[in-house]
Write an enzyme that holds these catalytic residues in place. Structure first.
Site, PDB file in Angstrom:
ATOM      1  CE  LYS A   1      -4.369  -1.700   1.518  1.00 36.89           C
ATOM      2  NZ  LYS A   1      -4.958  -2.446   2.594  1.00 36.89           N
TER       3      LYS A   1
ATOM      4  CD  GLU B   1       9.619 -19.157  -7.998  1.00 38.45           C
ATOM      5  OE1 GLU B   1      10.797 -19.376  -7.687  1.00 38.45           O
ATOM      6  OE2 GLU B   1       8.903 -19.933  -8.654  1.00 38.45           O
TER       7      GLU B   1
ATOM      8  CE  LYS C   1      10.574   6.707   0.339  1.00 29.06           C
ATOM      9  NZ  LYS C   1       9.929   5.479   0.803  1.00 29.06           N
TER      10      LYS C   1
ATOM     11  CG  ASP D   1      11.954  -5.873  -8.151  1.00 30.98           C
ATOM     12  OD1 ASP D   1      11.140  -6.432  -7.394  1.00 30.98           O
ATOM     13  OD2 ASP D   1      13.160  -6.153  -8.145  1.00 30.98           O
ATOM     14  CB  SER D   2      12.418  -0.666  -5.318  1.00 25.94           C
ATOM     15  OG  SER D   2      11.245  -1.081  -4.643  1.00 25.94           O
TER      16      SER D   2
HETATM   17  P1  IMP Z   1       9.851  -5.412  -3.921  1.00 21.48           P
HETATM   18  O1  IMP Z   1       8.456  -5.168  -3.432  1.00 21.48           O
HETATM   19  O2  IMP Z   1      10.108  -6.799  -4.363  1.00 21.48           O
HETATM   20  O3  IMP Z   1      10.269  -4.380  -4.921  1.00 21.48           O
HETATM   21  O4  IMP Z   1      10.766  -5.264  -2.637  1.00 21.48           O
HETATM   22  C1  IMP Z   1      11.345  -4.080  -2.306  1.00 21.48           C
HETATM   23  C2  IMP Z   1      12.092  -4.219  -0.990  1.00 21.48           C
HETATM   24  O5  IMP Z   1      12.913  -3.077  -0.836  1.00 21.48           O
HETATM   25  C3  IMP Z   1      11.176  -4.255   0.220  1.00 21.48           C
HETATM   26  O6  IMP Z   1      11.759  -4.987   1.261  1.00 21.48           O
HETATM   27  C4  IMP Z   1      11.085  -2.848   0.680  1.00 21.48           C
HETATM   28  O7  IMP Z   1      10.961  -2.765   2.041  1.00 21.48           O
HETATM   29  C5  IMP Z   1      12.399  -2.260   0.179  1.00 21.48           C
HETATM   30  N1  IMP Z   1      12.084  -0.949  -0.374  1.00 21.48           N
HETATM   31  C6  IMP Z   1      11.702  -0.624  -1.630  1.00 21.48           C
HETATM   32  N2  IMP Z   1      11.460   0.691  -1.734  1.00 21.48           N
HETATM   33  C7  IMP Z   1      11.692   1.191  -0.518  1.00 21.48           C
HETATM   34  C8  IMP Z   1      11.583   2.500   0.010  1.00 21.48           C
HETATM   35  O8  IMP Z   1      11.200   3.471  -0.638  1.00 21.48           O
HETATM   36  N3  IMP Z   1      11.917   2.625   1.295  1.00 21.48           N
HETATM   37  C9  IMP Z   1      12.335   1.589   2.073  1.00 21.48           C
HETATM   38  N4  IMP Z   1      12.415   0.354   1.644  1.00 21.48           N
HETATM   39  C10 IMP Z   1      12.099   0.149   0.347  1.00 21.48           C
END
Ligand code: IMP
Length: 195
Positions: free
Chosen positions: A10, A40, A173, A69-70
């Site tokens: 969210k 996956e 942010k 994806d981050s």
């Molecule tokens: P995804 O949902 O597979 O892209 O996983 C991203 C991971 O990186 C998750 O564990 C998030 O907590 C972390 N992450 C991604 N973007 C952020 C952010 O803006 N702040 C803090 N953690 C982030």
């Protein structure tokens, strides 16, 4: 125009909506459509995983799907946790235990420099795709600070602002973050595509 966000997160939805709503794009979650697509994340890069997620949700919903994806990459840990940011420590870990593990693994590190990357992929029912990337450099703090945001936000420190992501308002942010930057690139490409 309606896009489905290929995520259950969210916080990501809120960050994406805040930026894309200005362009007449409504972002809904999979759950709003009664969907829960388990993908996956087998890609070796953020970009590959974003495409995998967006394609799967587009196929399930028939709507344009957008995925982010981050993750955070630490120089002293050879880029870890990187694409494994969400899975760092294993399935029983939550956000707090994950950032505590990161702090533990960074103890004694020769450098605390790190960066967050966000890759956004959008896949249309026609098969067309739009991809965008954003990077935000920073450092890993010595202790968590701030209560905003999610994930690793309390330990991701921005030396220029002297604050962690978790100490910023959502607007602050978005103005500097990896996702804000990726969304700005995405927004530009989307405008060109729709135009
Ligand atoms: P995804 O949902 O597979 O892209 O996983 C991203 C991971 O990186 C998750 O564990 C998030 O907590 C972390 N992450 C991604 N973007 C952020 C952010 O803006 N702040 C803090 N953690 C982030």
């Amino acid at each position: 125009m309606k896009f489905v966000l290929a995520s259950q997160n969210k916080h990501k939805l809120a960050e994406m909506q805040a930026i894309l709503s200005a362009h007449g794009v409504e972002v809904v979650m999979e759950a709003d459509l009664g969907l829960q697509v388990d993908v996956e994340e087998t890609g070796e890069t953020f970009a590959e995983n974003a495409l995998l997620k967006a394609r799967a949700v587009m196929e399930a919903s028939g709507l344009p799907a957008i995925a982010d994806d981050s993750g955070v990459c630490c120089d002293a840990l050879n880029g870890a946790p990187g694409v494994y940011s969400a899975r760092y420590g294993g399935p029983e870990y939550d956000d707090v235990s994950r950032y505590k593990l990161l702090l533990a693994n960074m103890r004694g590190a020769h450098t605390r420099t790190a960066h967050f990357t966000s890759c956004i992929a959008c896949v249309f029912p026609s098969g067309d795709t739009i991809e965008a990337e954003g990077i935000c450099p920073g450092t890993i703090a010595f202790a968590p600070q701030g209560t905003g945001g999610f994930g690793y936000d309390p330990v991701f420190f921005l030396p220029e602002l002297k604050k962690t992501y978790a100490q910023l308002t959502p607007e602050e942010k978005a103005a500097v973050s990896h996702r804000g930057k990726a969304l700005a690139v995405f927004e530009k490409k989307l405008k060109e595509y729709l135009g």
